[in-house]
Enzyme design. Sequence first.
Site, short mmCIF file in Angstrom:
data_model
loop_
_atom_site.label_atom_id
_atom_site.label_comp_id
_atom_site.label_asym_id
_atom_site.label_seq_id
_atom_site.Cartn_x
_atom_site.Cartn_y
_atom_site.Cartn_z
N THR A 1 -5.36 -7.93 10.18
CA THR A 1 -5.64 -6.65 9.50
C THR A 1 -5.20 -5.47 10.34
O THR A 1 -4.61 -4.52 9.84
CB THR A 1 -7.15 -6.54 9.19
N HIS B 1 -1.89 -5.44 1.34
CA HIS B 1 -3.19 -6.09 1.12
C HIS B 1 -2.93 -7.45 0.48
O HIS B 1 -2.05 -7.58 -0.35
CB HIS B 1 -4.06 -5.24 0.18
N GLU C 1 -9.41 -9.99 -7.98
CA GLU C 1 -8.44 -8.91 -7.81
C GLU C 1 -7.32 -8.99 -8.84
O GLU C 1 -6.88 -7.97 -9.36
CB GLU C 1 -7.90 -8.93 -6.37
N LYS D 1 0.84 -1.21 0.00
CA LYS D 1 0.00 0.00 0.00
C LYS D 1 0.88 1.27 0.00
O LYS D 1 2.10 1.18 0.22
CB LYS D 1 -0.91 -0.03 1.22
N TYR E 1 -12.34 -2.40 -3.56
CA TYR E 1 -12.84 -2.45 -2.18
C TYR E 1 -14.37 -2.44 -2.12
O TYR E 1 -14.94 -2.08 -1.09
CB TYR E 1 -12.27 -1.29 -1.38
N ARG F 1 -1.62 -14.66 3.75
CA ARG F 1 -2.37 -13.94 4.79
C ARG F 1 -1.77 -14.17 6.17
O ARG F 1 -1.74 -13.28 7.00
CB ARG F 1 -3.86 -14.33 4.75
N PHE G 1 -15.66 3.46 7.11
CA PHE G 1 -14.31 3.89 6.74
C PHE G 1 -14.05 3.83 5.24
O PHE G 1 -12.92 4.03 4.80
CB PHE G 1 -13.26 3.06 7.49
N ARG H 1 2.62 -7.05 8.96
CA ARG H 1 1.93 -5.95 9.65
C ARG H 1 2.37 -5.84 11.11
O ARG H 1 2.44 -4.74 11.67
CB ARG H 1 0.41 -6.14 9.57
N ASN I 1 -2.02 -0.15 6.90
CA ASN I 1 -1.51 -1.44 7.37
C ASN I 1 -0.58 -2.12 6.36
O ASN I 1 -0.51 -3.33 6.27
CB ASN I 1 -2.67 -2.36 7.80
#
Length: 143
Positions: A91, A115, A126, A9, A49, A85, A57, A102, A112
């Site tokens: 998250t 993704h 995606e 990100k 998203y 993951r 948010f 993270r 964070n």
Amino acid sequence: MERTFIMVKPDGVQRNLIGEIVQRFEQKGYKLVGGKLMSISKELAEEHYGEHKDKPFFGELVSFITSGPVFAMVWEGEGVILTARQMMGATNPQEAAPGTIRGDYGVQVGMNVIHGSDSEESAKREIGLFFKEDELIDYNKTI
Ligand code: CMP
């Protein structure tokens, strides 16, 4: 072979974490089959998203992910969706275990660092949103 979509990100790019993140997946044993540094349009962010569009948010999420370049990647290997993951951690970086990406590099849930797709279905969706088929490498194909 299983594939997943992973994205560093804007906070991760700004903090020079691309190399560190790529290295973790390479060293784990996964293969990078696609990667690009890119800016995300508002339209792409809203589509990517989409499942969060009713969350309070959502606006913040879209404005953050479009605030600077991201490094989008596709990684391939056995069990890569779930294992990636686990390597990313929870998250919320404050809940992510030390040793995870993270857990080691983040503090805030919005910023964070990374993704990763959460299922086979979202990986497919995606990857299709961010990459054209000819941008992905098939290592089994001879040139
Ligand atoms: P990601 O895995 O990219 O998918 C959805 C994102 O929403 C998530 O990471 C977080 O960065 C973000 N997110 C989740 N909860 C919040 C929150 N309460 N405030 C801001 N962003 C959030």
